[in-house]
Motif scaffolding. Sequence first.
Motif, PDB file in Angstrom:
ATOM      1  N   LEU A 173       0.827  -1.211   0.000  1.00 31.65           N
ATOM      2  CA  LEU A 173       0.000   0.000   0.000  1.00 31.65           C
ATOM      3  C   LEU A 173       0.862   1.262   0.000  1.00 31.65           C
ATOM      4  N   LEU A 174       1.979   1.215   0.698  1.00 37.48           N
ATOM      5  CA  LEU A 174       2.866   2.385   0.745  1.00 37.48           C
ATOM      6  C   LEU A 174       3.503   2.679  -0.602  1.00 37.48           C
ATOM      7  N   GLN A 175       3.647   1.652  -1.414  1.00 35.17           N
ATOM      8  CA  GLN A 175       4.258   1.839  -2.730  1.00 35.17           C
ATOM      9  C   GLN A 175       3.321   2.552  -3.695  1.00 35.17           C
ATOM     10  N   GLN A 176       2.029   2.505  -3.386  1.00 32.17           N
ATOM     11  CA  GLN A 176       1.072   3.177  -4.253  1.00 32.17           C
ATOM     12  C   GLN A 176       1.107   4.673  -3.995  1.00 32.17           C
ATOM     13  N   GLN A 177       0.823   5.425  -5.018  1.00 30.00           N
ATOM     14  CA  GLN A 177       0.934   6.880  -4.930  1.00 30.00           C
ATOM     15  C   GLN A 177      -0.083   7.455  -3.957  1.00 30.00           C
ATOM     16  N   THR A 178       0.357   8.358  -3.115  1.00 27.30           N
ATOM     17  CA  THR A 178      -0.531   9.058  -2.194  1.00 27.30           C
ATOM     18  C   THR A 178       0.154  10.329  -1.728  1.00 27.30           C
ATOM     19  N   GLU A 179      -0.645  11.318  -1.403  1.00 27.32           N
ATOM     20  CA  GLU A 179      -0.083  12.576  -0.908  1.00 27.32           C
ATOM     21  C   GLU A 179       0.121  12.525   0.604  1.00 27.32           C
ATOM     22  N   ARG A 180      -0.414  11.535   1.265  1.00 25.33           N
ATOM     23  CA  ARG A 180      -0.331  11.465   2.722  1.00 25.33           C
ATOM     24  C   ARG A 180       1.050  10.954   3.141  1.00 25.33           C
ATOM     25  N   PRO A 181       1.723  11.630   4.090  1.00 21.44           N
ATOM     26  CA  PRO A 181       3.061  11.209   4.519  1.00 21.44           C
ATOM     27  C   PRO A 181       3.073   9.774   5.037  1.00 21.44           C
ATOM     28  N   ALA A 182       4.193   9.096   4.790  1.00 20.26           N
ATOM     29  CA  ALA A 182       4.302   7.684   5.157  1.00 20.26           C
ATOM     30  C   ALA A 182       4.163   7.463   6.659  1.00 20.26           C
ATOM     31  N   TYR A 183       4.699   8.381   7.474  1.00 27.63           N
ATOM     32  CA  TYR A 183       4.632   8.153   8.927  1.00 27.63           C
ATOM     33  C   TYR A 183       3.188   8.192   9.421  1.00 27.63           C
ATOM     34  N   LEU A 184       2.355   9.065   8.809  1.00 28.52           N
ATOM     35  CA  LEU A 184       0.943   9.115   9.180  1.00 28.52           C
ATOM     36  C   LEU A 184       0.214   7.857   8.716  1.00 28.52           C
ATOM     37  N   ARG A 185       0.619   7.333   7.584  1.00 23.19           N
ATOM     38  CA  ARG A 185      -0.027   6.128   7.070  1.00 23.19           C
ATOM     39  C   ARG A 185       0.305   4.923   7.944  1.00 23.19           C
ATOM     40  N   ILE A 186       1.503   4.894   8.518  1.00 22.76           N
ATOM     41  CA  ILE A 186       1.843   3.799   9.446  1.00 22.76           C
ATOM     42  C   ILE A 186       0.883   3.819  10.630  1.00 22.76           C
ATOM     43  N   ALA A 187       0.639   5.008  11.186  1.00 26.54           N
ATOM     44  CA  ALA A 187      -0.316   5.124  12.294  1.00 26.54           C
ATOM     45  C   ALA A 187      -1.719   4.741  11.836  1.00 26.54           C
ATOM     46  N   ASP A 188      -2.073   5.120  10.609  1.00 27.36           N
ATOM     47  CA  ASP A 188      -3.373   4.731  10.055  1.00 27.36           C
ATOM     48  C   ASP A 188      -3.491   3.214   9.963  1.00 27.36           C
ATOM     49  N   PHE A 189      -2.432   2.572   9.490  1.00 31.10           N
ATOM     50  CA  PHE A 189      -2.439   1.104   9.349  1.00 31.10           C
ATOM     51  C   PHE A 189      -2.621   0.433  10.717  1.00 31.10           C
ATOM     52  N   ILE A 190      -1.955   0.980  11.732  1.00 33.16           N
ATOM     53  CA  ILE A 190      -2.086   0.415  13.075  1.00 33.16           C
ATOM     54  C   ILE A 190      -3.521   0.562  13.576  1.00 33.16           C
ATOM     55  N   ALA A 191      -4.102   1.741  13.358  1.00 36.48           N
ATOM     56  CA  ALA A 191      -5.491   1.968  13.769  1.00 36.48           C
ATOM     57  C   ALA A 191      -6.430   1.004  13.058  1.00 36.48           C
ATOM     58  N   GLU A 192      -6.186   0.806  11.768  1.00 36.57           N
ATOM     59  CA  GLU A 192      -7.023  -0.113  10.998  1.00 36.57           C
ATOM     60  C   GLU A 192      -6.864  -1.544  11.505  1.00 36.57           C
ATOM     61  N   GLY A 193      -5.619  -1.945  11.797  1.00 30.02           N
ATOM     62  CA  GLY A 193      -5.376  -3.296  12.297  1.00 30.02           C
ATOM     63  C   GLY A 193      -6.062  -3.564  13.623  1.00 30.02           C
ATOM     64  N   ILE A 194      -6.129  -2.544  14.470  1.00 30.18           N
ATOM     65  CA  ILE A 194      -6.833  -2.683  15.747  1.00 30.18           C
ATOM     66  C   ILE A 194      -8.324  -2.855  15.509  1.00 30.18           C
ATOM     67  N   THR A 195      -8.868  -2.074  14.589  1.00 22.27           N
ATOM     68  CA  THR A 195     -10.298  -2.152  14.286  1.00 22.27           C
ATOM     69  C   THR A 195     -10.677  -3.507  13.712  1.00 22.27           C
ATOM     70  N   THR A 196      -9.858  -4.036  12.808  1.00 20.95           N
ATOM     71  CA  THR A 196     -10.183  -5.310  12.167  1.00 20.95           C
ATOM     72  C   THR A 196      -9.865  -6.518  13.034  1.00 20.95           C
ATOM     73  N   GLY A 197      -9.099  -6.307  14.107  1.00 22.55           N
ATOM     74  CA  GLY A 197      -8.725  -7.424  14.963  1.00 22.55           C
ATOM     75  C   GLY A 197      -7.416  -8.083  14.569  1.00 22.55           C
ATOM     76  N   GLU A 198      -6.774  -7.602  13.510  1.00 21.88           N
ATOM     77  CA  GLU A 198      -5.495  -8.162  13.087  1.00 21.88           C
ATOM     78  C   GLU A 198      -4.370  -7.812  14.068  1.00 21.88           C
TER      79      GLU A 198
END
Length: 467
Positions: A12-37
């Motif tokens: 997912l990080l390799q795909q183009q996005t304007e959002r900084p990578a460090y914020l996306r790492i925190a987003d991924f963690i939040a998502e993982g908590i929500t999904t139970g992963e």
Amino acid sequence: MVSSLFIRWATLLQQQTERPAYLRIADFIAEGITTGELPSRYRLPPLRDLAETLSLNYTTVTRGYAEARRRGLIDSRPGLGSFIRTKASSASVTPMSNYEMTMNAPVEPAGSVIEEALRIGALNLFSNTDIQGLLRYQDFGGSADDKAAAMLWMNKKLTLTDESEVLVCAGIHNALVGIMTLLKRKKGAVCVSNLIYPGMKAIASHLEIKLKAVLCDEYGPDPAAFEALCRAGEISTLYINPTLHNPTTLTIPAFRRRELAEVCSRYNISIIEDDAYAALTEDKIPAFAELVPSLTWYITGMSKCFGPGLRIAFLKGPDKQAIARLSGVLRALTIMSSPLTNALARQWINDGTADRMLNEIKSEAKIRQKLASIYLSGYEYQADSNGYHIWLLLPKMINSNSSDVAAKLREKGISAVSGIAFCTDNKPVEALRLCLGGSQTRQQCEDRLKILSEMLADPIFFSSMAI
């Protein structure tokens, strides 16, 4: 499972996005908590290991963990590493919500009449049933009486006559795990909307099944875009949540269902129809199971229209052979659904208590949706008067993202789920899903809606966030 999760982050990080990578790492963690992963107390990879996996520099990953700590998602201890916070540890730093709006649970009707009906039904069951028999192993998929009650409940939306095509399962999530395990044998990805139930994302990640997002419009998945994926041979299955969609609340209209069903029929695409909220509506829109029965796995249940503690789902398969194959998979996963739970559900369906409860939930949901329309009148959101969740789109002038807003709301005692938890196309919608249900009173619901409205209108609320 976990290693594949971090590999997915790297993709997912390799795909183009304007959002900084460090914020996306925190987003991924939040998502993982929500999904139970990422369960409570899970130890995250060391900074250097994760940096290597994600092809990022050490500083970026460090900032990502720091952002996750700021949001109250993780704890870090020198020499021990970083861990997903438990609710208790989160509470010590960030006050947890006393009005839980993250879990999409139905409203609980107030009053002694329904409570007494539930109690009487349970007493009647245990007074007139062989209790020892309910503690023994049962045939998988429910007894003949269980299936008869299931068909009575499912006939609110479908016309069923053959119990051999019906299974009683230990909840919709359990049924989805079984179906996805079975369909994993087919070549191709599972086609999904750009926003889906986070539990489905977790199931796909666990089973290492690829999800392929399709372009959607205001009526649901776009038929032309969906057919292009089918023609290219990229997908084998369509997962659809057609009624009171989680999170957007959309109910796909009849014409769009027919268009999608025709494409599935032409390309022999299996359909998983997750109709968890079907009983809440009075719409007579045909189900996919009616339009293309030979391709459709239809699932509904009682957790979203009775209570989440009643872990029971009712499933209709494409044919008897498919049901037999799924039975083998589910038997390996869960042995059987609980005979005690099946018996309670059967009792309440047969004596009319389930319908009474359903009507009370629908009535209360309409009142709470009316309250939401008053307090959120100045904001763009999607809702259905029959449902009990709303999809709140953040105002475009707000220079922040939904993960930051959700974190800030938690500090004020209001829980919400960020749009990123539902995203499947790496293009997060800046929105929040809020549930108006749960065990809280109507007054508590109104109080929190008022606080939410005031916070969204306060420019200081957003200017205080780190961007």
